[in-house]
Design an enzyme around this catalytic site. Sequence first.
Site, PDB file in Angstrom:
ATOM      1  CB  CYS A 152      41.103  46.466  48.678  1.00 16.23           C
ATOM      2  SG  CYS A 152      41.812  46.808  47.049  1.00 16.23           S
ATOM      3  CG  HIS A 175      42.061  42.319  47.290  1.00 13.23           C
ATOM      4  ND1 HIS A 175      41.006  43.191  47.472  1.00 13.23           N
ATOM      5  CD2 HIS A 175      42.152  41.596  48.438  1.00 13.23           C
ATOM      6  CE1 HIS A 175      40.469  42.988  48.665  1.00 13.23           C
ATOM      7  NE2 HIS A 175      41.159  42.029  49.275  1.00 13.23           N
ATOM      8  CG  HIS A 221      40.296  41.718  52.973  1.00 14.57           C
ATOM      9  ND1 HIS A 221      40.246  41.077  51.745  1.00 14.57           N
ATOM     10  CD2 HIS A 221      39.505  40.979  53.793  1.00 14.57           C
ATOM     11  CE1 HIS A 221      39.478  40.002  51.837  1.00 14.57           C
ATOM     12  NE2 HIS A 221      39.022  39.916  53.057  1.00 14.57           N
TER      13      HIS A 221
END
Length: 383
Positions: free
Chosen positions: A295, A343, A355
């Site tokens: 990420c 994240h 993402h």
Amino acid sequence: MASHRKSRPAGTRVAGIRTPALATAALTSVALLSQTANAAPADDKPSLEEVEKKVDDLYRQAESATDNYNAAKEKTTKQRKQVDTLLDDVAQRTQKLNEAREELGAFAAAQYRTGAAAPDTATFLLSDTPQDYFDQTQLMGRLTSRQKGAVDDYVSEQSATMKKRQEASQSLQTLTETQSDLKTAKATVQKKLADARDLLSELTAQEKARLAAIEKEKQEAAARKAAELAQQQAAAEKAAQEAAQQESSSSSSSSSSTTTDSSYATKAAKALAFARAQIGKPYVWGATGPDSYDCSGLTQAAWKAAGVSLPRVTYDQVNAGTTVSLADAQPGDLVFFYDDISHVGLYIGNGMMIHAPKPGAYVREESIYYDGESAIHSVVRPA
């Protein structure tokens, strides 16, 4: 007339066999134990929702451990460069030290050839002529002066070399410790991912289908939530435009603000164009491209394409810009998730982001509400 038939003893017949009350109780207990034993595995088996939660938690823990791995890896790279520089410096200094040692040896040999003691009356008497004595005295004086300088240089270089060797030794020790941290973080990630795979492998085909249906329901709910945010942002933008049109004149400050917004929009467009080009590439923990990403690796690479340098890990990226409200989020902003900031995604507008979701998934567009509104930690504008 009273009957002389004996009363039947208490008990029941099982398969035509008369059983006493005690035996009946025993059989009843056996039956109950058997039912309990058969029911135990079913009771111990987690529900599908529990499995989903455990898998999601494991993926989150793996992603958090991935950040630790990334940080340790980045630290290891920097420390290795530092160690290499120190070792090169030590090697160069050692070479100079050897050269200084050789120079001292040459002086010692020259002194031995001309006489170890300083010229005195005996030397004068042994000289063939006064001129010979004078020449020898001058040579010894020069040798002594030059030798003293060489000794000073040698001692100074030796001290500096020893200091650099100590620095290199300490840096090597630090590097070893960081490499150990890196190994631990890697093992933690691998363990979490293996546990998640094990849980999923125990599901039946029917359970996997049901799990997919649950995931689809979550995505649909997230899409609806994203649509609501898009409507709110559109309404706010329209109101702002109407308010701007009603102003009779623009101030210098508003002009500066417009320029700043325009500059950010230009950079954000480049970052988003890069991110969109990565859609479909696999999530791989610790990866920074070009074939796969985790990420923070994706957001770092996207903004690098726009000329903006971001730190490697999420908990550093969250401090690399200005925090804004979710309602004020603009395309290009970074959206962070969970209390541990494990994240991050790149906001594209209308409640959506690009993402790298998790292991086994691919870079994709998805609602920022993919794990519920409560999962959103903050929004940061990096440039």
